[in-house]
Design a protein around this motif. Structure first.
Motif, PDB file in Angstrom:
ATOM      1  N   VAL A  89       0.959  -1.160  -0.028  1.00 24.74           N
ATOM      2  CA  VAL A  89      -0.046  -0.071   0.096  1.00 24.74           C
ATOM      3  C   VAL A  89       0.759   1.405   0.067  1.00 24.74           C
ATOM      4  CG1 VAL A  89      -0.741   1.362   1.813  1.00 24.74           C
ATOM      5  CG2 VAL A  89      -2.108  -0.452   1.044  1.00 24.74           C
ATOM      6  N   ILE A  90       1.151   2.230   0.759  1.00 26.52           N
ATOM      7  CA  ILE A  90       1.240   3.519   0.800  1.00 26.52           C
ATOM      8  C   ILE A  90       2.670   3.657   1.223  1.00 26.52           C
ATOM      9  CG2 ILE A  90       0.424   5.823   2.062  1.00 26.52           C
ATOM     10  CD1 ILE A  90      -1.449   2.976   1.107  1.00 26.52           C
ATOM     11  N   GLY A  91       3.361   5.012   0.556  1.00 28.97           N
ATOM     12  CA  GLY A  91       4.853   5.442   1.241  1.00 28.97           C
ATOM     13  C   GLY A  91       5.439   6.017  -0.144  1.00 28.97           C
ATOM     14  N   PRO A  92       6.609   6.166  -0.208  1.00 32.10           N
ATOM     15  CA  PRO A  92       7.057   6.320  -1.488  1.00 32.10           C
ATOM     16  C   PRO A  92       6.496   5.404  -2.279  1.00 32.10           C
ATOM     17  CG  PRO A  92       8.864   6.202  -0.267  1.00 32.10           C
ATOM     18  CD  PRO A  92       7.665   5.837   0.449  1.00 32.10           C
ATOM     19  N   GLY A  93       5.969   4.292  -1.463  1.00 32.04           N
ATOM     20  CA  GLY A  93       4.830   3.372  -1.844  1.00 32.04           C
ATOM     21  C   GLY A  93       3.395   3.890  -2.003  1.00 32.04           C
ATOM     22  N   ALA A  94       3.335   5.523  -1.965  1.00 33.82           N
ATOM     23  CA  ALA A  94       2.184   5.971  -2.637  1.00 33.82           C
ATOM     24  C   ALA A  94       2.161   5.414  -4.201  1.00 33.82           C
ATOM     25  CB  ALA A  94       1.953   7.430  -2.631  1.00 33.82           C
ATOM     26  N   ALA A  95       3.459   5.369  -4.620  1.00 30.25           N
ATOM     27  CA  ALA A  95       3.400   5.084  -6.021  1.00 30.25           C
ATOM     28  C   ALA A  95       2.784   3.427  -6.252  1.00 30.25           C
ATOM     29  CB  ALA A  95       4.849   4.896  -6.506  1.00 30.25           C
ATOM     30  N   TYR A  96       3.023   2.716  -5.157  1.00 26.43           N
ATOM     31  CA  TYR A  96       2.314   1.399  -5.095  1.00 26.43           C
ATOM     32  C   TYR A  96       1.101   1.488  -4.708  1.00 26.43           C
ATOM     33  CZ  TYR A  96       7.223  -0.141  -6.015  1.00 26.43           C
ATOM     34  OH  TYR A  96       8.485  -0.027  -6.353  1.00 26.43           O
ATOM     35  N   ALA A  97       0.329   2.377  -4.023  1.00 28.48           N
ATOM     36  CA  ALA A  97      -1.030   2.491  -3.418  1.00 28.48           C
ATOM     37  C   ALA A  97      -1.859   2.574  -4.544  1.00 28.48           C
ATOM     38  CB  ALA A  97      -0.943   3.765  -2.588  1.00 28.48           C
ATOM     39  N   ALA A  98      -1.458   3.458  -5.567  1.00 29.22           N
ATOM     40  CA  ALA A  98      -2.222   3.735  -6.952  1.00 29.22           C
ATOM     41  C   ALA A  98      -2.495   2.194  -7.526  1.00 29.22           C
ATOM     42  CB  ALA A  98      -1.873   4.570  -7.675  1.00 29.22           C
ATOM     43  N   GLY A  99      -1.597   1.561  -7.502  1.00 24.75           N
ATOM     44  CA  GLY A  99      -1.653   0.239  -8.449  1.00 24.75           C
ATOM     45  C   GLY A  99      -1.952  -0.900  -7.768  1.00 24.75           C
ATOM     46  N   GLY A 100      -1.441  -1.144  -6.631  1.00 22.12           N
ATOM     47  CA  GLY A 100      -1.977  -2.376  -5.811  1.00 22.12           C
ATOM     48  C   GLY A 100      -1.246  -3.663  -6.351  1.00 22.12           C
ATOM     49  N   SER A 101      -0.158  -3.814  -7.192  1.00 26.46           N
ATOM     50  CA  SER A 101       0.382  -4.613  -7.733  1.00 26.46           C
ATOM     51  C   SER A 101       0.759  -5.805  -6.716  1.00 26.46           C
ATOM     52  CB  SER A 101       1.584  -4.216  -8.470  1.00 26.46           C
ATOM     53  OG  SER A 101       2.911  -3.923  -7.790  1.00 26.46           O
ATOM     54  N   PRO A 102       0.392  -7.150  -7.188  1.00 18.95           N
ATOM     55  CA  PRO A 102       0.639  -8.133  -6.190  1.00 18.95           C
ATOM     56  C   PRO A 102       1.958  -8.560  -5.701  1.00 18.95           C
ATOM     57  CG  PRO A 102       0.056  -8.928  -8.239  1.00 18.95           C
ATOM     58  CD  PRO A 102       0.181  -7.744  -8.308  1.00 18.95           C
ATOM     59  N   THR A 103       2.744  -9.204  -4.933  1.00 21.02           N
ATOM     60  CA  THR A 103       3.952  -9.618  -4.415  1.00 21.02           C
ATOM     61  C   THR A 103       3.793 -10.888  -3.751  1.00 21.02           C
ATOM     62  OG1 THR A 103       5.947  -8.924  -3.071  1.00 21.02           O
ATOM     63  CG2 THR A 103       3.696  -8.365  -2.274  1.00 21.02           C
ATOM     64  N   ASP A 104       4.886 -11.708  -4.023  1.00 15.70           N
ATOM     65  CA  ASP A 104       5.034 -12.854  -3.179  1.00 15.70           C
ATOM     66  C   ASP A 104       5.454 -12.773  -1.914  1.00 15.70           C
ATOM     67  OD1 ASP A 104       4.654 -14.408  -5.685  1.00 15.70           O
ATOM     68  OD2 ASP A 104       6.510 -14.394  -6.094  1.00 15.70           O
ATOM     69  N   ARG A 105       5.856 -11.588  -1.320  1.00 12.99           N
ATOM     70  CA  ARG A 105       6.245 -11.475   0.108  1.00 12.99           C
ATOM     71  C   ARG A 105       5.752 -10.259   0.471  1.00 12.99           C
ATOM     72  NH1 ARG A 105      12.403 -12.629  -0.992  1.00 12.99           N
ATOM     73  NH2 ARG A 105      11.616 -12.383  -3.122  1.00 12.99           N
ATOM     74  N   ALA A 106       5.119 -10.407   1.671  1.00 13.06           N
ATOM     75  CA  ALA A 106       4.859  -8.939   2.196  1.00 13.06           C
ATOM     76  C   ALA A 106       4.712  -9.075   3.744  1.00 13.06           C
ATOM     77  CB  ALA A 106       2.969  -8.724   2.233  1.00 13.06           C
ATOM     78  N   ILE A 107       5.594  -8.013   4.381  1.00 13.97           N
ATOM     79  CA  ILE A 107       5.797  -8.218   5.796  1.00 13.97           C
ATOM     80  C   ILE A 107       5.450  -6.714   6.348  1.00 13.97           C
ATOM     81  CG2 ILE A 107       7.783  -8.311   7.410  1.00 13.97           C
ATOM     82  CD1 ILE A 107       9.313  -9.986   4.908  1.00 13.97           C
ATOM     83  N   LEU A 108       4.830  -7.161   7.665  1.00 14.01           N
ATOM     84  CA  LEU A 108       4.437  -6.016   8.530  1.00 14.01           C
ATOM     85  C   LEU A 108       5.192  -5.799   9.772  1.00 14.01           C
ATOM     86  CD1 LEU A 108       1.976  -3.858   9.332  1.00 14.01           C
ATOM     87  CD2 LEU A 108       0.932  -6.017  10.367  1.00 14.01           C
ATOM     88  N   GLU A 109       5.501  -4.580  10.083  1.00 16.78           N
ATOM     89  CA  GLU A 109       6.308  -4.332  11.268  1.00 16.78           C
ATOM     90  C   GLU A 109       5.200  -3.546  12.288  1.00 16.78           C
ATOM     91  OE1 GLU A 109      10.149  -2.610  13.330  1.00 16.78           O
ATOM     92  OE2 GLU A 109       9.941  -2.330  11.383  1.00 16.78           O
ATOM     93  N   VAL A 110       5.074  -3.977  13.317  1.00 21.35           N
ATOM     94  CA  VAL A 110       4.282  -3.495  14.361  1.00 21.35           C
ATOM     95  C   VAL A 110       4.832  -2.668  15.327  1.00 21.35           C
ATOM     96  CG1 VAL A 110       2.562  -3.976  16.265  1.00 21.35           C
ATOM     97  CG2 VAL A 110       2.494  -5.574  14.332  1.00 21.35           C
ATOM     98  N   GLY A 111       4.643  -1.379  15.438  1.00 22.45           N
ATOM     99  CA  GLY A 111       5.384  -0.475  16.197  1.00 22.45           C
ATOM    100  C   GLY A 111       6.621   0.087  15.329  1.00 22.45           C
ATOM    101  N   ALA A 112       6.464   0.191  14.061  1.00 21.01           N
ATOM    102  CA  ALA A 112       7.463   0.341  13.242  1.00 21.01           C
ATOM    103  C   ALA A 112       8.712   1.402  13.700  1.00 21.01           C
ATOM    104  CB  ALA A 112       7.490   0.324  11.846  1.00 21.01           C
ATOM    105  N   GLY A 113       8.097   2.642  14.143  1.00 24.48           N
ATOM    106  CA  GLY A 113       8.999   3.861  14.461  1.00 24.48           C
ATOM    107  C   GLY A 113       9.662   4.317  13.348  1.00 24.48           C
ATOM    108  N   THR A 114      10.835   4.215  13.209  1.00 24.35           N
ATOM    109  CA  THR A 114      11.460   4.924  12.143  1.00 24.35           C
ATOM    110  C   THR A 114      11.368   3.871  10.719  1.00 24.35           C
ATOM    111  OG1 THR A 114      13.718   3.699  12.612  1.00 24.35           O
ATOM    112  CG2 THR A 114      13.303   5.811  13.671  1.00 24.35           C
ATOM    113  N   GLY A 115      11.258   2.802  11.065  1.00 22.53           N
ATOM    114  CA  GLY A 115      11.130   1.513   9.850  1.00 22.53           C
ATOM    115  C   GLY A 115      12.466   0.887   9.568  1.00 22.53           C
ATOM    116  N   TYR A 116      13.453   1.266  10.398  1.00 16.95           N
ATOM    117  CA  TYR A 116      14.839   1.017  10.257  1.00 16.95           C
ATOM    118  C   TYR A 116      14.869  -0.626  10.032  1.00 16.95           C
ATOM    119  CZ  TYR A 116      19.554  -0.168  11.943  1.00 16.95           C
ATOM    120  OH  TYR A 116      20.884  -0.845  12.042  1.00 16.95           O
TER     121      TYR A 116
END
Length: 318
Positions: free
Chosen positions: A115-142
Motif C-alpha cells: 500500500v502507501i509510502g513512496p509506496g504511494a506509487a504502489y498505493a495507486a496500482g496495488g500490484s501483487p507480491t510474493d512476500r509482504a511483511i508488516l512491522e508493528v510499532g515500526a518507529g523509524t522503519g529501520y
C-alpha cells in the motif's frame, strides 16, 4: 499494496480512490500528503506513541550503525541468511563492522501483496507480491527496511500509532508503505495476507498477528535481555528490563503460536556521550526515567563500552 489492507470499521477490502482508500461499504480514509494512510478510528487511542524527538534520537543512533547486528539478525530470521539452521542459538559479535549471521531456520514463503509510502506509487496500482511483511510499532522503519533490502522482491507495511513515526516511515524505503493504526484495536489487514510480521521492542497482539499471517507465515519478535544496556541502566537510572520478560512473552503467545527458533544476539558497542544521550532519549526512559540531558552523562568517559543484548525469536501459528 492496498490489496493487503482491510477497512478498520467493517473489515471489507480497501481500494485506492484518488488520495484515499475506500471500502465497498463507503468508509473512506485519506492518504496524508506526507505519504501515510490513517486507519485510526473511534475514540483516541490509549497507546502512547513515540514523539518526534524520540524518533530523531533513534534515527541518529540507528544511523550510526550501533544496532546493525540486530537488524542483520532480523533479516536472517525471515530467511535471508546463509547460516546453518538451528532451533536455538547464540550469537556474539564484536562490532557492527565484524558482525556474523544468526542461525535461524527458514519457513516456507506464502503469498500476499503490497500500500502507501513512496509506496504511494504502489498505493495507486496495488500490484501483487510474493512476500509482504508488516512491522508493528515500526518507529523509524529501520528494521523493516533491512529486511526489504535483503529481500528484493518483498514489500513492507510499517504500522505505528504515532503520527511522527508514520510520517518518517513513509519515506524510509521505496517498497515500504506506512499506516497509522493502533494494533491493539486490530490490525487493518486482510486475513492470511502476510508472509511475515515483525515486532522489535514493541507491543504485540498475538491473535491479530495469527489472523493476518498466511500459511507458513512467520512472526519474528525481538526483546531485550536483562544485560541490554546494563552499563548505563544502573549508573543513569534508566528503565530496567523486566527479568520475567521472556516468561511473559511465552505466556502471551501460548495457545496461538509455536516457537521455532530463538537466538541470542549480544555484542559490545562503543558509545560517545552523544550516543548515550540518544539511547536514553529514544526509548522508554524518555518517558519514565532519566532525562536525556542528565548531567551524569558529561561525567562519562569519551567512549563508553555498552552491551547490546537481545533475543530474536521466530514463531508460527498453531
Amino acid at each position: 499494496m492496498a490489496a493487503l489492507l482491510a477497512c478498520p470499521e467493517c473489515g471489507d477490502e480497501l481500494q485506492p480512490r484518488e488520495r484515499a482508500l475506500r471500502c465497498g461499504t463507503g468508509h473512506s480514509f485519506d492518504i496524508a500528503r506526507q505519504g501515510y494512510v490513517g486507519l485510526l478510528t473511534g475514540a483516541s487511542t490509549k497507546m502512547t506513541g513515540d514523539t518526534a524527538a524520540m524518533l530523531d534520537a533513534r534515527a541518529a543512533f540507528q544511523g550510526a550503525g550501533h544496532f546493525a547486528p540486530i537488524a542483520a539478525a532480523v533479516a536472517q530470521a525471515f530467511g535471508t541468511g546463509s547460516a546453518a539452521q538451528q532451533p536455538d542459538a547464540a550469537l556474539t559479535v564484536g562490532s557492527p563492522a565484524t558482525q556474523t549471521g544468526t542461525t535461524l531456520p527458514d519457513d516456507p514463503a506464502a503469498a500476499g501483496s503490497p500500500v502507501i509510502g513512496p509506496g504511494a506509487a504502489y498505493a495507486a496500482g496495488g500490484s501483487p507480491t510474493d512476500r509482504a511483511i508488516l512491522e508493528v510499532g515500526a518507529g523509524t522503519g529501520y528494521y523493516l527496511a533491512e529486511v526489504l533490502d535483503a529481500q528484493p522482491g518483498a514489500y513492507g507495511i510499517a504500522l505505528d500509532v504515532a503520527k511522527p513515526a508514520a510520517r518518517r516511515a513513509a519515506h524510509t524505503h521505496p517498497r515500504m508503505a506506512s499506516v497509522l493504526a493502533d494494533a491493539w484495536r486490530g490490525l487493518p489487514v486482510r486475513d492470511n495476507a502476510l508472509t511475515g510480521v515483525l515486532s522489535v521492542f514493541a507491543p504485540r497482539n498475538p491473535t491479530e498477528v495469527a489472523r493476518v499471517l498466511s500459511p507458513g507465515g512467520r512472526f519474528v519478535v525481538v526483546t531485550p535481555t536483562t544485560r541490554h544496556l546494563s552499563e548505563l541502566v544502573g549508573s543513569l537510572d534508566m528503565v530496567r528490563v523486566d527479568p520475567d520478560k521472556d516468561r511473559r512473552l511465552a505466556d502471551s503467545l501460548s495457545g496461538v503460536f509455536t516457537r521455532t527458533a530463538h537466538t541470542l544476539v549480544e555484542f559490545p558497542m562503543k558509545l560517545t556521550r552523544a550516543d548515550v544521550t540518544n539511547v536514553i532519549a529514544m526509548g522508554p526512559s524518555a518517558f519514565h526515567g532519566t532525562p536525556a540531558d542528565d548531567p551524569r552523562i558529561s561525567g562519562l568517559p569519551d567512549i563508553t563500552e555498552v552491551t547490546a543484548s537481545v533475543t530474536v525469536s521466530s514463531y508460527v501459528p498453531i
